[in-house]
Design an enzyme around this catalytic site. Structure first.
Site, PDB file in Angstrom:
ATOM      1  CG  ASP A  44      -0.405  -0.102   2.503  1.00  0.00           C
ATOM      2  OD1 ASP A  44       0.837  -0.130   2.601  1.00  0.00           O
ATOM      3  OD2 ASP A  44      -1.161  -0.147   3.503  1.00  0.00           O
ATOM      4  CB  SER A  45       4.572   1.739  -0.214  1.00  0.00           C
ATOM      5  OG  SER A  45       4.775   0.593  -1.019  1.00  0.00           O
ATOM      6  CG  ASP A  50       0.257  -4.148   1.847  1.00  0.00           C
ATOM      7  OD1 ASP A  50       0.231  -5.017   2.740  1.00  0.00           O
ATOM      8  OD2 ASP A  50       1.079  -3.215   1.832  1.00  0.00           O
ATOM      9  CE  LYS A  74       3.158  -6.030   3.366  1.00  0.00           C
ATOM     10  NZ  LYS A  74       2.670  -4.951   4.240  1.00  0.00           N
ATOM     11  CD  GLU A 105       0.365  -1.968   7.874  1.00  0.00           C
ATOM     12  OE1 GLU A 105      -0.072  -1.250   8.794  1.00  0.00           O
ATOM     13  OE2 GLU A 105       0.907  -1.503   6.846  1.00  0.00           O
ATOM     14  CD  GLU A 125       7.865  -0.654   7.455  1.00  0.00           C
ATOM     15  OE1 GLU A 125       6.914  -1.358   7.049  1.00  0.00           O
ATOM     16  OE2 GLU A 125       8.084   0.507   7.055  1.00  0.00           O
TER      17      GLU A 125
HETATM   18  O1  KIV Z   1       3.542  -1.142   1.518  1.00  0.00           O
HETATM   19  C1  KIV Z   1       4.707  -1.557   1.438  1.00  0.00           C
HETATM   20  O2  KIV Z   1       5.434  -1.267   0.493  1.00  0.00           O
HETATM   21  C2  KIV Z   1       5.191  -2.420   2.512  1.00  0.00           C
HETATM   22  C3  KIV Z   1       6.643  -2.764   2.514  1.00  0.00           C
HETATM   23  C4  KIV Z   1       7.493  -1.606   2.738  1.00  0.00           C
HETATM   24  C5  KIV Z   1       6.927  -3.883   3.435  1.00  0.00           C
HETATM   25  O3  KIV Z   1       4.434  -2.810   3.335  1.00  0.00           O
END
Ligand code: KIV
Length: 294
Positions: free
Chosen positions: A59-60, A98, A128, A130, A197
C-alpha cells in the site's frame, strides 16, 4: 518491438514459480529471500526477470505511485487494479497484495470478502495484513479458507497516527516481548511469512530464529530470512524522504531527468525525430498526393 515466440511461451511455462513452500525451503537452507514492491506491469516484468523472489503490491502504492501523504487513502479497488497489472508481469515471482487500511478491520466477514476478491480478481498468490494478536483469528480464517497470508509487525504504516510517526518500534523490552508473542501467534494462525519493519536488529534475529516461517526485514537488520525494499527507493527515484534503512543502488531520478532534458532539447532544436525515426510514403506517392490536393 520483440515478438513473443513459441520458444518464449514454452520457456514461460517451464519457469519454476516461487511458492510458500519454496520460501520455507530457502529459510531452511539459509538462502536469503528477496522481495521488492511493484505497482505496474513494466516494473514487475523487469524485477521478475532480474530474479526477485516476491513482488509486493504494497500500500506504499498510495505514496509512491499515487502521490498521497500516507498509505491510508489506498482502496481495495486501487490494490486490485495494480495487482492485476503486476501479476501479468510476473512469471516466476510470488505476487503478494497488501490489504489496505480498513479493508480488514471492520469485520472478519468484510475482510474475508475483500481478501477473496483480491485473490479472485488479480492473480495474486497471497495477501499481507498489518498487526499481531488483534488479527490472529482473522489470519486463521483466511489460511483455513486457502488464502496465503503474510504478516507485518513492527512499524505498521496503516497505524501511523496511533504510533505517532514512523519511528523505531519495539525497542523497549516489554514491546519487544509483545512483538515476539505476536509473531508466534501469526505463525500459529497459519501465516507463511512475516515482514518485520523498523525494529532493532537483535530483536529481528531472535524472532527469525524462533519462527519456522521466514521473516522479511525492512530496517530490521541482516539476520532476517529475507529483505524487502520499495523498488523506487533502491533505484533512487523517490526522494520525498529516504529512510536510513534504504540503500540506493542507482540514481534513476537523475538518469530520467537527463534523458527527458535531452528529449526536450532535441525536439526544440529539431534534432528529434530524425529520418531514422520517421516513416516515408515514397516520392511517387507523394507526388501523386500533391497533384490530387492541388
Ligand atoms: O507497503 C509496502 O510497500 C510495505 C513494505 C514496505 C513492506 O508494506
Amino acid at each position: 518491438m520483440a515478438e513473443s515466440t513459441c520458444c518464449d511461451r514454452h520457456r514461460d511455462q517451464n519457469v519454476k514459480k516461487i511458492t510458500g513452500q519454496t520460501l520455507k525451503e530457502m529459510k531452511s537452507s539459509g538462502q536469503k529471500i528477496t522481495m521488492l514492491t511493484a505497482y505496474d506491469y513494466t516494473f514487475a516484468k523487469i524485477l521478475d526477470e532480474a530474479g526477485v523472489d516476491i513482488l509486493l503490491v504494497g500500500d506504499s502504492l498510495g505514496m509512491v505511485a499515487l502521490g498521497h501523504e500516507d498509505t491510508l487513502p489506498v482502496t481495495v479497488e486501487d490494490i486490485i487494479h495494480h495487482t492485476r497489472a503486476v501479476a501479468r508481469g510476473a512469471k516466476r515471482a510470488m505476487v503478494i497484495a497488501d490489504m489496505p487500511f480498513m479493508s480488514y478491520q471492520i469485520s472478519d466477514e468484510k475482510a474475508m470478502e475483500n481478501a477473496g476478491n483480491i485473490m479472485k480478481l488479480t492473480g495474486a498468490h497471497g495477501v499481507k495484513l498489518e498487526g499481531g494478536e488483534r488479527i490472529a483469528g482473522l489470519v486463521k480464517k483466511m489460511t483455513d479458507a486457502g488464502i496465503p497470508v503474510m504478516g507485518h509487525l513492527g512499524l505498521t504504516p496503516q497505524s501511523v497516527h496511533q504510533l505517532g510517526g514512523y519511528g523505531l518500534q519495539a525497542s523497549s523490552v516489554k514491546d519487544a516481548k509483545t512483538l515476539i508473542d505476536d509473531a508466534l501467534l501469526l505463525e500459529k494462525a497459519g501465516a507463511f511469512s512475516i515482514v518485520l519493519e523498523k525494529v532493532p536488529s537483535e530483536l529481528a534475529e531472535i524472532v527469525s530464529a524462533r519462527l519456522s516461517i521466514p521473516t522479511i526485514g525492512i530496517g530490521a537488520g541482516a539476520r532476517c530470512d529475507g529483505q524487502v525494499l520499495v523498488a523506487q527507493d533502491l533505484l533512487g527515484m523517490f526522494d520525498r524522504f529516504v529512510p536510513k534503512f534504504v540503500k540506493q543502488y542507482a540514481n534513476l531520478k537523475n538518469t530520467i531527468e537527463q534523458a527527458v532534458k535531452s528529449f526536450i532539447n532535441d525536439v526544440q532544436s529539431g534534432e528529434f525525430p530524425a529520418d531514422d525515426h520517421s516513416y516515408s510514403m515514397g516520392p511517387k506517392a507523394l507526388e501523386d498526393l500533391k497533384k490530387l490536393i492541388k
